[in-house]
Motif scaffolding. Structure first.
Motif: not given
Length: 377
Positions: A248, A325, A329, A334
């Motif tokens: 992310v 999030a 991650e 997501l």
């Protein structure tokens, strides 16, 4: 799913209904009242048939809900995060925010729905046998007999091996277990689903040519739905493959322009919205805590004459309703949370501290860039 109305929670899951549920409810009631019940239980008034039709169509919707809730319950037990269940024109859908951790869990989740439909078919069939032998209950017998038949058909049809049907999930789980490659198994399942979609569209056209407009139109619609869903699922599978090990934090926008909850809507518009390029602003209080998110759509709901007295905190979307999030991650995990309900964006939090924001546009740009590495022009 857009244009859905929240009905409440069942077994801990949010349940919504798309506006098309009203259409299918009336259509099924018409089929029962105008054809099925007069044949199986003759001698009643039109109003009685319509009452029986409405009850039967409502019971079918309840059985569809049970089918999807079975998927959701088994998924939750497997550690899969479930967003909710939505009823719509072609039945229902349980939306997951994550994937099954293993082929065995994937298989269990897939078969839970058809097994539930089979159980409903069996229970309705037993009720039909009992009611059919009871004088004066022929109408109830007709409804339960129809309900049993429809659920049996749904259970069998759903096990056809092609995504997005449950049989396609079963095929994916089996291929996943055999090859150890989930993405490859998913692509094979969606290809089977596309083939089935084309076949149903072709069959529907044959029905139309043979003079069966109702059956032809419905078959074409079902085939089109399966084809579209299979294409969407295949695209999602390719996207997950391209993103690979992207995190992310690799795609998030940072730093983030935030809004003060004590600010008036008028001041927010004049100071930040008109001079900026953002369509959403995370709302952060004076202690640095993220309160939620305010979007241009929410600001438009405030009448112009009330903007100077309405505070941002009065229109903020609570953090509990916003996708979030962690920066570390994996990005593919997501994707299921970037839904229309979340504004197709997620706030990136590092131990409750806002460090970035990810939008669907950020993900699309990353996918297009990584596609250049495997498919050069």
């Amino acid at each position: 799913m857009r244009d859905s109305v929240r009905l409440g929670r069942v077994a801990g899951f949010p349940v919504s209904a798309h506006w098309s549920v009203g259409v299918i409810l009336l259509l099924l009631a018409w089929v029962l009242a105008g054809g099925v019940l007069p044949q199986t239980a003759p001698g009643h008034s039109a109003a009685t048939y319509w009452l029986g039709g409405l009850v039967g169509s409502f019971l079918l919707l309840c059985s569809l809900l049970a089918h999807e809730l079975a998927h959701a319950v088994v998924a939750r037990r497997a550690g899969v995060e479930v967003e909710g269940v939505t009823l719509w024109l072609f039945g229902g859908v349980a939306t997951f925010r994550s994937e099954a951790p293993s082929p065995r869990d994937d298989l269990r989740i897939a078969v839970a729905g058809p097994l539930t439909s089979l159980a409903v078919a069996l229970g309705s069939g037993l009720a039909w046998v009992a009611l059919d032998r009871s004088p004066g209950l022929d109408l109830a017998a007709g409804v339960t007999g129809w309900l049993s038949t429809i659920n049996l058909v749904l259970a069998v049809f759903n096990m056809v091996p092609g995504a997005p049907l449950d049989g396609g999930r079963v095929l994916r789980a089996v291929l996943w277990a055999r090859t150890g490659d989930r993405e490859r198994a998913a692509v094979s399942a969606t290809r089977a689903g596309r083939a089935m979609g084309y076949a149903l569209v072709g069959l529907g056209l044959v029905f139309l040519l043979l003079g069966d407009p109702v059956g032809g139109v419905w078959t074409v619609l079902i085939g089109w739905f399966i084809l579209a869903a299979a294409n969407a699922e295949q695209e999602a599978t390719v996207t997950r493959t391209l993103l690979g090990a992207v995190l992310v934090r690799d795609v998030m926008s940072s730093p983030v322009v935030t809004a003060d909850p004590a600010l008036s809507v008028e001041d927010l518009i004049e100071r930040q919205v008109l001079s900026g390029r953002h369509s959403a602003y995370p709302v952060v209080d004076e202690d640095g805590r993220v309160v939620g998110l305010v979007t241009l759509r929410q600001l438009r709901t405030v009448p112009a004459q009330r903007r100077d007295v309405t505070r941002v905190r009065d229109v903020v979307l609570p953090l509990s309703e916003v996708a979030t999030a962690a920066p570390t991650e994996p990005l593919p995990g997501l994707l299921p949370r970037l839904t229309p309900g979340s504004g197709r964006r997620a706030l990136v939090l590092d131990e409750d501290r806002l460090v970035g924001i990810v939008t669907l546009a950020d993900v699309s740009r990353t996918v297009e860039a990584r596609a250049l590495l495997t498919h050069p022009a």
